[in-house]
Design a protein around this motif. Structure first.
Motif, PDB file in Angstrom:
ATOM      1  N   ALA A  65      12.052  33.193  40.045  1.00 30.28           N
ATOM      2  CA  ALA A  65      12.973  32.440  40.574  1.00 30.28           C
ATOM      3  C   ALA A  65      14.326  32.749  41.457  1.00 30.28           C
ATOM      4  CB  ALA A  65      13.576  31.439  40.022  1.00 30.28           C
ATOM      5  N   ALA A  66      14.594  32.832  42.411  1.00 27.45           N
ATOM      6  CA  ALA A  66      15.899  33.561  42.772  1.00 27.45           C
ATOM      7  C   ALA A  66      16.737  33.092  43.484  1.00 27.45           C
ATOM      8  CB  ALA A  66      15.469  35.152  43.454  1.00 27.45           C
ATOM      9  N   PHE A  67      18.209  32.914  43.768  1.00 25.09           N
ATOM     10  CA  PHE A  67      19.071  32.753  44.673  1.00 25.09           C
ATOM     11  C   PHE A  67      20.240  33.847  44.868  1.00 25.09           C
ATOM     12  CE2 PHE A  67      22.866  30.579  46.220  1.00 25.09           C
ATOM     13  CZ  PHE A  67      21.566  29.233  46.749  1.00 25.09           C
ATOM     14  N   THR A  68      19.873  34.097  46.259  1.00 22.32           N
ATOM     15  CA  THR A  68      20.773  35.013  46.828  1.00 22.32           C
ATOM     16  C   THR A  68      22.182  34.839  48.309  1.00 22.32           C
ATOM     17  OG1 THR A  68      19.654  35.545  48.315  1.00 22.32           O
ATOM     18  CG2 THR A  68      18.950  36.676  46.467  1.00 22.32           C
ATOM     19  N   THR A  69      22.505  35.372  48.113  1.00 22.54           N
ATOM     20  CA  THR A  69      22.890  34.606  49.380  1.00 22.54           C
ATOM     21  C   THR A  69      22.479  35.199  50.710  1.00 22.54           C
ATOM     22  OG1 THR A  69      23.722  37.589  49.334  1.00 22.54           O
ATOM     23  CG2 THR A  69      25.306  36.389  48.872  1.00 22.54           C
ATOM     24  N   ALA A  70      21.151  35.344  50.520  1.00 24.90           N
ATOM     25  CA  ALA A  70      20.491  35.077  52.229  1.00 24.90           C
ATOM     26  C   ALA A  70      19.054  34.330  52.300  1.00 24.90           C
ATOM     27  CB  ALA A  70      19.636  36.566  52.602  1.00 24.90           C
ATOM     28  N   TYR A  71      18.735  34.272  50.562  1.00 19.99           N
ATOM     29  CA  TYR A  71      17.254  33.458  50.708  1.00 19.99           C
ATOM     30  C   TYR A  71      17.672  33.655  49.136  1.00 19.99           C
ATOM     31  CZ  TYR A  71      15.851  37.626  48.096  1.00 19.99           C
ATOM     32  OH  TYR A  71      15.355  38.557  47.500  1.00 19.99           O
ATOM     33  N   ALA A  72      16.746  32.037  48.524  1.00 17.61           N
ATOM     34  CA  ALA A  72      16.421  31.471  47.500  1.00 17.61           C
ATOM     35  C   ALA A  72      14.799  31.621  47.429  1.00 17.61           C
ATOM     36  CB  ALA A  72      16.725  30.573  47.665  1.00 17.61           C
ATOM     37  N   VAL A  73      14.016  31.610  46.574  1.00 19.41           N
ATOM     38  CA  VAL A  73      12.361  31.392  45.163  1.00 19.41           C
ATOM     39  C   VAL A  73      12.786  31.484  44.702  1.00 19.41           C
ATOM     40  CG1 VAL A  73      10.256  32.773  45.618  1.00 19.41           C
ATOM     41  CG2 VAL A  73      11.875  33.805  46.934  1.00 19.41           C
ATOM     42  N   ILE A  74      11.666  28.919  45.169  1.00 16.02           N
ATOM     43  CA  ILE A  74      11.693  28.771  43.673  1.00 16.02           C
ATOM     44  C   ILE A  74      10.150  28.378  43.753  1.00 16.02           C
ATOM     45  CG2 ILE A  74      12.538  26.476  43.092  1.00 16.02           C
ATOM     46  CD1 ILE A  74      14.327  25.707  45.208  1.00 16.02           C
ATOM     47  N   PRO A  75       9.783  29.091  42.514  1.00 18.50           N
ATOM     48  CA  PRO A  75       8.595  29.403  42.463  1.00 18.50           C
ATOM     49  C   PRO A  75       7.533  27.770  41.794  1.00 18.50           C
ATOM     50  CG  PRO A  75       9.570  31.209  41.080  1.00 18.50           C
ATOM     51  CD  PRO A  75      10.759  29.651  41.901  1.00 18.50           C
ATOM     52  N   ARG A  76       6.336  27.723  41.970  1.00 20.44           N
ATOM     53  CA  ARG A  76       5.847  26.394  41.752  1.00 20.44           C
ATOM     54  C   ARG A  76       5.825  26.145  40.062  1.00 20.44           C
ATOM     55  NH1 ARG A  76      -0.637  27.978  42.368  1.00 20.44           N
ATOM     56  NH2 ARG A  76      -0.743  29.288  40.521  1.00 20.44           N
ATOM     57  N   GLY A  77       6.562  27.531  39.193  1.00 21.30           N
ATOM     58  CA  GLY A  77       5.813  27.280  37.902  1.00 21.30           C
ATOM     59  C   GLY A  77       7.843  26.795  37.449  1.00 21.30           C
ATOM     60  N   THR A  78       8.512  26.430  38.658  1.00 22.50           N
ATOM     61  CA  THR A  78       9.760  26.023  37.696  1.00 22.50           C
ATOM     62  C   THR A  78       9.966  24.140  38.608  1.00 22.50           C
ATOM     63  OG1 THR A  78      10.929  26.543  40.253  1.00 22.50           O
ATOM     64  CG2 THR A  78      11.076  28.499  38.594  1.00 22.50           C
ATOM     65  N   GLN A  79       8.996  23.895  38.935  1.00 21.36           N
ATOM     66  CA  GLN A  79       9.076  22.443  39.744  1.00 21.36           C
ATOM     67  C   GLN A  79       8.114  21.107  38.391  1.00 21.36           C
ATOM     68  OE1 GLN A  79       7.278  23.028  43.850  1.00 21.36           O
ATOM     69  NE2 GLN A  79       8.161  24.717  44.138  1.00 21.36           N
ATOM     70  N   ARG A  80       8.892  21.316  36.878  1.00 22.34           N
ATOM     71  CA  ARG A  80       8.606  20.384  36.209  1.00 22.34           C
ATOM     72  C   ARG A  80       9.324  19.049  36.401  1.00 22.34           C
ATOM     73  NH1 ARG A  80       4.578  23.159  34.536  1.00 22.34           N
ATOM     74  NH2 ARG A  80       4.749  25.178  33.908  1.00 22.34           N
TER      75      ARG A  80
END
Length: 270
Positions: free
Chosen positions: A24-39
Motif C-alpha cells: 500500500a502506498a499514498f504519495t502526492t502523485a498516486y495511491a496504490v491500494i493492494p487487494r490484501g488491504t480490502q478487508r
C-alpha cells in the motif's frame, strides 16, 4: 476472450501470523491500494442500502483526484436498495464482477451477471437487488452539463458484447474495450477496460490532464507511477492524479486487464 475472469475483494482478515509489511502506498502523485488491504475492517455502509457493504477505493480529495468516487460493492442475497443514489447530480457506471441480481433502470428490469456494464445518467430512477452474493464496481461523478448538449441516455451492455479496439501499431497486444464512443461529447467520463497481452507495454510515460482510477480485473504487471515501478496484480487498485506519469509492462503468463476511469470532454474549471 470467452474465458474472462474478474477479481473481487477478499474480505475477511489476515491471520495474526502475517507480516505487516505490504504494498500500500499514498504519495502526492498516486495511491496504490493492494487487494490484501480490502478487508472487513475498512468497509463502509451507505444510506438506504440493505445487507450491503462498500469498499471506498477513491473519493474526491482537494489537491489530489477530484472528479470521482469509486466503490467496490458486495450485496448479500435479498439485499440491495430502492433508493441507491442520494445525489441528483451524480451519474454512475456499474460493472459487475460476480454473483447475480436484478437492476431496474428507468423502469426496465435487467439481469446482472459478471461482465455486465450499466451507465446511469444523473436524475435517473434505478434500484438493485441481489439474488446471490453480488459484487460490482460503482463509479460516481457529478455530471457536468453543457448548454446545447443533451444528457446521455441510460444503457446496459457487457464486456463480452463489446469488441476491444487495438491500439495502432501494437498488433492487438494492447487493446481497449470502449463502452462509449469517444466522440460522443454528451459523456464527460469514460469507464473502459484495458487489456495487455503478456509482454505488452505502454512504451512511453503517459502524462495527461485526465485523472485515473484503475482496478486490476485479471493478471499482473509492473506499472510505472510517477518515478516508481510498482508490482500490481488482480484485485489491486491504482489512483492517479492529473499529470502523473504512467507506463506499464504486462508480466504474464495471462492477459493483464483493468477497469479504467477517466474524466473527458469538458473545459477545465477556472
Amino acid at each position: 476472450m470467452s474465458d474472462r475472469t474478474y477479481f473481487s475483494t477478499p474480505g475477511g482478515h489476515p491471520p495474526q501470523t502475517d507480516l505487516l509489511t505490504g504494498r500500500a502506498a499514498f504519495t502526492t502523485a498516486y495511491a496504490v491500494i493492494p487487494r490484501g488491504t480490502q478487508r472487513d475492517i475498512v468497509t463502509s455502509y451507505l444510506p438506504f442500502w440493505e445487507d450491503a457493504r462498500f469498499w471506498v477505493l477513491a473519493r474526491p480529495l482537494s489537491g489530489f483526484a477530484e472528479t470521482f468516487s469509486h466503490y467496490l460493492a458486495e450485496v448479500a442475497p435479498g439485499g440491495g436498495s430502492d433508493r441507491p443514489e442520494t445525489d441528483g447530480c451524480a451519474e454512475a457506471v456499474l460493472f459487475v464482477v460476480g454473483g447475480q441480481g436484478t437492476l431496474v433502470l428507468a423502469g426496465e428490469e435487467l439481469s446482472l451477471t459478471a461482465g455486465i456494464y450499466a451507465y446511469i445518467p444523473p436524475g435517473t430512477d434505478w434500484s438493485l437487488r441481489a439474488t446471490e452474493t453480488l459484487t460490482f464496481h460503482w463509479i460516481r461523478k457529478a455530471y457536468e452539463a453543457v448548454e446545447g448538449l443533451d444528457t446521455p441516455p441510460p444503457f446496459v451492455t457487457s464486456d463480452a458484447m463489446v469488441e476491444p479496439i487495438a491500439m495502432p501499431g501494437t498488433e492487438g497486444r494492447w487493446a481497449t474495450t470502449r463502452f462509449v464512443d469517444p466522440t460522443d461529447l454528451r459523456h464527460d467520463m469514460h469507464v473502459n477496460i484495458v487489456t495487455f497481452q503478456p509482454g505488452a507495454v505502454i512504451p512511453f510515460a503517459e502524462t495527461h490532464v485526465m485523472e485515473h482510477g484503475l482496478y486490476v480485473l485479471e493478471g499482473k504487471a509492473v506499472y510505472r507511477l510517477n518515478t516508481d515501478w510498482v508490482e500490481v496484480e488482480a484485485g489491486d487498485y491504482m489512483w492517479l492524479r492529473a499529470f502523473c506519469p504512467q507506463a506499464c509492462y504486462a508480466g504474464g503468463p495471462g492477459p493483464f486487464r483493468y477497469l479504467l476511469y477517466k474524466d473527458v470532454n469538458r473545459h477545465m474549471k477556472l
